[in-house]
Design a protein around this motif. Structure first.
Motif, PDB file in Angstrom:
ATOM      1  N   ILE A   6       0.853  -1.176   0.011  1.00 15.35           N
ATOM      2  CA  ILE A   6      -0.032   0.121  -0.133  1.00 15.35           C
ATOM      3  C   ILE A   6       0.947   1.183   0.200  1.00 15.35           C
ATOM      4  N   ILE A   7       1.874   1.210   0.827  1.00  9.97           N
ATOM      5  CA  ILE A   7       2.804   2.372   0.944  1.00  9.97           C
ATOM      6  C   ILE A   7       3.463   2.529  -0.444  1.00  9.97           C
ATOM      7  N   TYR A   8       3.830   1.731  -1.172  1.00 14.28           N
ATOM      8  CA  TYR A   8       4.529   1.936  -2.524  1.00 14.28           C
ATOM      9  C   TYR A   8       3.533   2.118  -3.826  1.00 14.28           C
ATOM     10  N   ARG A   9       2.145   1.648  -3.515  1.00 18.30           N
ATOM     11  CA  ARG A   9       1.218   1.903  -4.352  1.00 18.30           C
ATOM     12  C   ARG A   9       0.819   3.671  -4.164  1.00 18.30           C
ATOM     13  N   LEU A  10       0.654   3.986  -3.054  1.00 18.95           N
ATOM     14  CA  LEU A  10       0.541   5.374  -2.642  1.00 18.95           C
ATOM     15  C   LEU A  10       1.708   6.175  -3.158  1.00 18.95           C
ATOM     16  N   MET A  11       2.697   5.791  -2.931  1.00 15.25           N
ATOM     17  CA  MET A  11       3.926   6.534  -3.600  1.00 15.25           C
ATOM     18  C   MET A  11       3.995   6.842  -5.136  1.00 15.25           C
ATOM     19  N   LYS A  12       3.590   5.691  -5.771  1.00 12.11           N
ATOM     20  CA  LYS A  12       3.426   5.814  -7.309  1.00 12.11           C
ATOM     21  C   LYS A  12       2.096   6.623  -7.570  1.00 12.11           C
ATOM     22  N   MET A  13       0.946   6.742  -6.870  1.00  8.34           N
ATOM     23  CA  MET A  13      -0.166   7.578  -7.400  1.00  8.34           C
ATOM     24  C   MET A  13       0.321   8.854  -6.990  1.00  8.34           C
TER      25      MET A  13
END
Length: 75
Positions: free
Chosen positions: A35-42
């Motif tokens: 989730i942290i990495y997906r938020l960083m990508k978003m």
């Protein structure tokens, strides 16, 4: 992941910025880090770059992205 006083801290560091998630529940680290990495990508997709200045300039937008992603499960 680190546990201090019953609180689990999950973090990822990118471009000198720490992205942190906390929980009092016993959670598996894999999904939380994902989730942290997906938020960083978003955030990078919406702001163009992922650095301290873009986060400061787009704080309200980033807050809304996190709110929508976490509340409604889009991450």
């Amino acid at each position: 992941m680190q546990i201090i006083d019953g609180v689990s801290y999950f973090f990822a560091k990118k471009f000198g910025i720490y992205f942190v998630a906390t929980t009092k529940q016993n959670s598996a680290p894999g999904p939380v880090i994902d989730i942290i990495y997906r938020l960083m990508k978003m955030i990078r997709d919406y702001c163009g770059v992922l650095n301290e200045e873009s986060i400061r300039k787009n704080f309200v937008l980033i807050y809304e992205i996190i709110d929508e992603a976490i509340d409604y499960g889009h991450a």
